[in-house]
Structures are given as structure tokens and as C-alpha cells.
Scaffold this motif. Structure first.
Motif, mmCIF file in Angstrom:
data_model
loop_
_atom_site.group_PDB
_atom_site.id
_atom_site.type_symbol
_atom_site.label_atom_id
_atom_site.label_comp_id
_atom_site.label_asym_id
_atom_site.label_seq_id
_atom_site.Cartn_x
_atom_site.Cartn_y
_atom_site.Cartn_z
ATOM 1 N N UNK A 150 -61.251 57.371 -54.982
ATOM 2 C CA UNK A 150 -61.688 58.481 -54.139
ATOM 3 C C UNK A 150 -62.417 57.974 -52.902
ATOM 4 N N UNK A 151 -62.463 58.817 -51.897
ATOM 5 C CA UNK A 151 -63.201 58.476 -50.678
ATOM 6 C C UNK A 151 -64.675 58.252 -50.990
ATOM 7 N N UNK A 200 -69.213 54.393 -51.415
ATOM 8 C CA UNK A 200 -70.208 53.749 -52.256
ATOM 9 C C UNK A 200 -69.979 52.256 -52.400
ATOM 10 N N UNK A 201 -68.726 51.857 -52.556
ATOM 11 C CA UNK A 201 -68.408 50.431 -52.659
ATOM 12 C C UNK A 201 -68.785 49.687 -51.383
ATOM 13 N N UNK A 236 -67.494 56.680 -42.505
ATOM 14 C CA UNK A 236 -68.612 57.334 -43.177
ATOM 15 C C UNK A 236 -69.657 56.309 -43.616
ATOM 16 N N UNK A 237 -69.228 55.163 -44.090
ATOM 17 C CA UNK A 237 -70.172 54.121 -44.483
ATOM 18 C C UNK A 237 -70.993 53.641 -43.294
ATOM 19 N N UNK A 238 -70.378 53.583 -42.131
ATOM 20 C CA UNK A 238 -71.076 53.156 -40.916
ATOM 21 C C UNK A 238 -71.954 54.263 -40.346
ATOM 22 N N UNK A 242 -65.752 44.555 -54.698
ATOM 23 C CA UNK A 242 -64.463 45.221 -54.619
ATOM 24 C C UNK A 242 -64.604 46.467 -53.763
ATOM 25 N N UNK A 243 -63.574 46.700 -52.966
ATOM 26 C CA UNK A 243 -63.437 47.956 -52.212
ATOM 27 C C UNK A 243 -62.031 48.451 -52.501
#
Length: 253
Positions: A5-6, A11-12, A49-51, A206-207
Motif C-alpha cells: 500500500x501507499x 512508512x518504509x 508524501x515522504x518528502x 526494504x521499500x
């Protein structure tokens, strides 16, 4: 395999150490990451989103066609850069360097990164690659090794690697322009993994389904450039190892 999932991807990435508000240069093989929610577009969205809104995402966007004038609006990426990088430069809000060894980027620092001077060799100081380093950027390898790590070409030049192979491009006037590039097979770029781990400068995890490695661009250039300074041919196969690209680099000396 399970579709990731996105939310899990974000989170990863954050667990790995991707900084909100930072600059991130990504090299990847989507084949290794997939399947993920939303496909390649979903992966790009997760990286964004992570950025966060203050972060800048960058990907290599060089052409493999050295016989055609480069047009940043229409010229496709080199095939080996993968489907995600080829999709990214075409997306709304993404800007791309106006020359054949392009980088594409989206975010507050995108214009500055891609709008720098055209320098040769293409990863030399003040290139888009170097500007990512100057901006305190990180390098993320997703399902690929350091052979794909463009930042190491900058490290070669900073460290004083003396070899140059003959390359050319077609300029805006249609002229063939030759230049020397610090090129080799890049297999020995994998040495950088051990150097970084020895200094605690590499984060692995892992991603999606892919092995992921994250490093600070500044650490990578500092560590690798010092190795090159001590042994300028450290990234080349030996003369007896039957590597055509490395032999060409050696012949330039």
C-alpha cells in the motif's frame, strides 16, 4: 506477491531515513519494487508524501540518443533509467534540465537544481548532480546497485580520476560536439557500499519488495573521492580483467 500500500511505502521510506523537506535523488528498478498500490504513479506519490510539500524529488533523465538535438519537452529517457523515471519527467510540476544529461525534479529546489550551468563532464561540480549534493540531498537506491549511482561520477571527478572516454552530443545548431567523460563499466562502484557501511553512513532496508539503500550525497562524495585520490584507478577493472569499457578508460591515460 502482496501489493504494498501507499501508506506502507511512505512508512518504509521514513523508517529508512528519507527526510521530510529534504532533497532526494532516486535511482530505481520498478520491477524490484512492485507490486505497489497505484503502480509507478503510486510509487512517485509515496516518495512525494515522504518528502512532504517542502521536499524536492529528483531522478535521472538523460537521453540515450546522441545523434539528435535534445529537447527537454519531448526527448525520452535512456531505456535503462526505467519506467518510473521516464514517467516522472512528463508529470505536471516537474522541471527538467535543458541538456542531454538531464535531471528531472519537482519541489521547491527543482528549478535551482535543474537550471544550473551546462558542464562537461556531465557530473562535474556545479552540475545538477552536484547541486543535489550542495543542497544537502540524499541518494536512494531502490532495487539497483551503486553501478546506477550517478553521484559516484561526481566523486570520481572531485577525487581526480584522470581517465576520459570519448563521447559526443548534438548541440542546438546540429553540430557534433565531442567531450571526454569519466566513464567505465561502473561495476566497481559497488566498492562504495563497503566504504559507506564502514563509516556508518549507509542505511539499508526494504521499500516495497526491493532492497533499499539510503545515503547522504555529501558523505558519499567525501568518502569515495578520498578513495579515488588515494588510488585514481580504483573504479577500473585491471588491464588483465577483460573489460572493454575499463580498457578504453585506461587507454585515455
Amino acid at each position: 506477491m502482496e501489493t504494498i500500500s501507499k501508506e506502507t511505502l511512505v512508512g518504509q521510506l521514513r523508517d529508512l531515513g528519507v527526510r521530510a523537506g529534504g532533497v532526494l535523488l532516486v535511482h530505481m528498478s520498478f520491477r524490484e519494487v512492485r507490486p505497489v498500490e497505484g503502480g509507478p504513479e503510486g510509487l512517485i506519490a509515496a516518495l512525494g508524501e515522504a518528502l512532504g510539500p517542502e521536499g524536492t524529488l529528483a531522478m535521472p533523465s538523460a537521453t540515450g540518443d546522441d545523434e539528435t538535438v535534445f529537447d527537454p519537452a519531448t526527448t525520452g529517457n535512456r531505456d535503462d533509467l526505467g519506467i518510473v523515471a521516464d514517467l516522472f519527467w512528463r508529470m505536471p510540476g516537474v522541471v527538467r534540465s535543458p541538456h542531454f544529461d538531464a535531471v528531472s525534479a519537482r519541489g521547491p529546489k527543482a528549478e535551482w537544481i535543474t537550471g544550473g550551468p551546462f558542464v562537461l563532464p556531465p557530473a562535474a561540480p556545479e552540475s545538477a548532480i552536484d547541486r543535489i549534493r550542495q543542497a544537502g540531498g540524499q541518494v536512494l537506491l531502490l532495487g539497483v546497485g551503486h553501478h546506477a549511482n550517478t553521484m559516484l561520477h561526481l566523486a570520481e571527478l572531485v577525487g581526480g580520476a584522470p581517465y576520459r572516454s570519448d563521447f559526443h552530443y548534438i548541440d542546438d545548431a546540429g553540430r557534433e560536439v565531442h567531450y571526454g567523460e569519466n566513464d567505465s563499466c561502473c561495476e566497481k562502484f559497488e566498492l562504495a557500499d563497503g566504504w559507506l557501511r564502514a563509516e556508518g553512513a549507509l542505511r539499508a532496508g526494504r521499500v516495497g519488495h526491493a532492497e533499499a539503500r539510503l545515503m547522504e550525497a555529501e558523505d558519499l562524495v567525501r568518502i569515495a573521492a578520498a578513495k579515488v585520490k588515494a588510488d585514481p584507478l580504483i573504479f577500473l577493472h585491471g588491464a588483465d580483467e577483460d573489460c572493454e569499457e575499463c580498457d578504453e578508460a585506461r587507454e585515455s591515460l
